[in-house]
Design an enzyme around this catalytic site. Structure first.
Site, mmCIF file in Angstrom:
data_model
loop_
_atom_site.group_PDB
_atom_site.id
_atom_site.type_symbol
_atom_site.label_atom_id
_atom_site.label_comp_id
_atom_site.label_asym_id
_atom_site.label_seq_id
_atom_site.Cartn_x
_atom_site.Cartn_y
_atom_site.Cartn_z
ATOM 1 N N GLY A 153 -22.549 2.785 -1.868
ATOM 2 C CA GLY A 153 -22.379 3.863 -0.899
ATOM 3 C C GLY A 153 -23.421 4.955 -0.957
ATOM 4 O O GLY A 153 -23.413 5.870 -0.136
ATOM 5 N N GLY A 154 -24.311 4.899 -1.948
ATOM 6 C CA GLY A 154 -25.395 5.866 -2.034
ATOM 7 C C GLY A 154 -25.146 7.055 -2.927
ATOM 8 O O GLY A 154 -26.041 7.861 -3.167
ATOM 9 N N TYR A 164 0.830 -1.209 0.000
ATOM 10 C CA TYR A 164 0.000 0.000 0.000
ATOM 11 C C TYR A 164 0.866 1.262 0.000
ATOM 12 O O TYR A 164 1.854 1.359 0.712
ATOM 13 C CB TYR A 164 -0.943 0.021 1.195
ATOM 14 C CG TYR A 164 -2.030 -1.029 1.141
ATOM 15 C CD1 TYR A 164 -2.277 -1.760 -0.013
ATOM 16 C CD2 TYR A 164 -2.825 -1.294 2.255
ATOM 17 C CE1 TYR A 164 -3.274 -2.720 -0.051
ATOM 18 C CE2 TYR A 164 -3.821 -2.251 2.226
ATOM 19 C CZ TYR A 164 -4.036 -2.966 1.065
ATOM 20 O OH TYR A 164 -5.022 -3.919 1.034
ATOM 21 N N ALA A 191 -18.689 -2.552 -2.685
ATOM 22 C CA ALA A 191 -18.518 -2.775 -4.128
ATOM 23 C C ALA A 191 -17.879 -1.567 -4.807
ATOM 24 O O ALA A 191 -18.386 -1.048 -5.802
ATOM 25 C CB ALA A 191 -19.854 -3.104 -4.779
#
EC number: 1.-.-.-
Length: 326
Positions: A223-224, A53, A218
Site C-alpha cells: 500500500g505504500g 465478520y 498483501a
C-alpha cells in the site's frame, strides 16, 4: 468503472469488489454507510461480506450494518451484487453442539436464514463456502446449496480458500448431479503472494471460474506506507515481514514513482491485468481510501512494466511448468 462477467455466468460485476470486513470493527456504521454510497456512486456494485465478520461475540455485525444500509432505500439493494459466506461458527446458542465449522445441510440452511435476516434481503447473488469442509460429504453439501438455489434464496455458489484439487473435486461432484456447481473461487493473491498461480488459477481457468482476489495489497505491505511506518508501532510479525520484503518493496516504490502512480493502485492494476481474475477485493476503512483506490481501474500496465514487476516479485513454480504440483 469497468465490468466483467462473474465466472462463466451471464452476470456482470464491477472489476473492483468492495470488501466489508472492517465494517463494525475498524470502520463505524456511519462511515461504512458513506463508503457504500460512494462505492455505488462510482460504479462498484459487487460487495463481499461473510456471516463471521464482526468477529467473536460480534459475528454478524458487518452483515447487519449492510442490511441497515439497504433498508435506507434508494434502490440500494437492487443495485448491488451481494456476496456472503458460510462455514465458521457464529456463537449462536441455538446451534448447540453444531456451533462449529462446517458445511452441513443443517448449517447452510440455518446460517443462510441468519444472513438474510441480518442483511434485510430475501436473496443472495453469490453464496460462498468460506473454507473447504473435509468432514461433510459433497452429496450433502450440494444438496444443501441446490435446495437454496431452487428456493430462489441464492443465485450462484462460490468457494473460498480452496486448493486446486478441491475445485476440481467440487465441480466433478456437482456435474454428477447436473448442477451448475461453483462459479467463483475467492483466493489470496497479490504481487507478494502468487502461490495460486501453481494450481488454483489454472484449475479456475479450466473450470470457467472467476477468481476474486482477497488481500491484493498483501495486508497493506503493497500500500505504500509499510516502509514509512513508525518502527515502534509495528508488531513483531509485521516488522519481520517488512524486513523480509524490504528490498522488493523499495524497488516497487521506485518503479511506482517512475510511473507516477501510487503503490496500492499499481498492485491492484497488476491483479486486474490477469485475465483469470474477476476482481480484487478492496477494503477501505475511509471514504478517502476508497476514492484513491478506484483509480486503479484506469491504470494499464504494458508488457514491459509487467515484466519489471515480475522481476521484483517472481512467481512460484521454478523451471517446470506450474511446478507439476499435482
Amino acid at each position: 468503472m469497468e465490468y466483467t462477467y462473474l465466472g462463466r455466468t451471464g452476470l456482470r460485476v464491477s472489476r473492483l469488489c468492495l470488501g466489508t470486513m472492517n465494517f463494525g470493527v475498524d470502520t463505524d456504521e456511519k462511515t461504512a454507510f458513506r463508503i457504500m454510497d460512494e462505492a455505488l456512486d462510482n460504479g462498484i456494485q459487487f460487495f463481499d461480506t461473510a456471516n463471521i465478520y464482526g468477529w467473536g461475540k460480534n459475528a454478524g455485525l458487518t452483515e447487519s450494518i449492510i442490511g441497515k444500509w439497504f433498508a435506507q432505500g434508494g434502490q440500494r439493494r437492487e443495485k448491488v451484487v451481494l456476496a456472503t459466506k458460510v462455514y465458521e461458527p457464529i456463537s449462536d446458542p441455538n446451534d448447540g453442539p453444531n456451533d462449529m465449522r462446517g458445511l452441513s445441510l443443517y448449517k447452510i440452511r440455518r446460517h443462510l436464514e441468519g444472513s438474510l435476516k441480518r442483511l434485510q434481503t430475501d436473496h443472495i447473488e453469490l453464496y460462498q463456502m468460506h473454507h473447504i469442509d473435509r468432514r461433510t460429504p459433497w452429496d450433502e453439501i450440494w444438496e444443501a446449496f441446490e435446495t437454496q438455489v431452487r428456493s430462489g434464496k441464492v443465485d450462484y455458489i462460490g468457494s473460498s480458500n480452496f486448493a486446486g484439487w478441491h475445485l476440481v473435486k467440487a465441480q466433478a461432484e456437482a456435474e454428477k448431479r447436473r448442477f451448475m456447481g461453483l462459479v467463483t473461487e475467492q483466493h489470496k493473491y497479490s504481487l507478494l503472494e502468487r502461490t495460486a498461480e501453481m494450481e488454483v488459477l489454472p484449475a479456475a481457468r479450466d473450470l470457467g471460474l472467476g477468481v476474486v482476489a482477497w488481500s491484493p495489497l498483501a495486508g497493506g505491505l503493497l500500500g505504500g506506507k509499510a516502509l514509512k511506518s513508525n518502527a515502534g508501532t509495528r508488531t513483531a510479525k509485521r516488522a519481520d515481514l517488512i524486513e523480509k520484503h524490504r528490498l522488493q518493496l523499495e524497488k516497487f516504490s521506485d518503479l511506482c514513482k517512475e510511473l507516477g502512480e501510487k503503490e496500492a493502485n499499481v498492485a491492484l492494476a497488476w491483479v486486474l491485468a490477469n485475465p483469470v481474475l474477476t476482481a480484487p477485493i478492496i477494503g477501505p476503512r475511509t471514504v478517502e481510501q476508497l476514492r484513491d483506490t478506484i483509480k486503479a481501474v484506469e491504470i494499464s500496465l504494458d508488457k514491459e512494466i509487467l515484466r519489471m514487476l515480475n522481476d521484483i516479485f517472481p512467481g512460484p513454480g521454478g523451471e517446470t511448468p506450474e511446478a507439476y504440483a499435482w
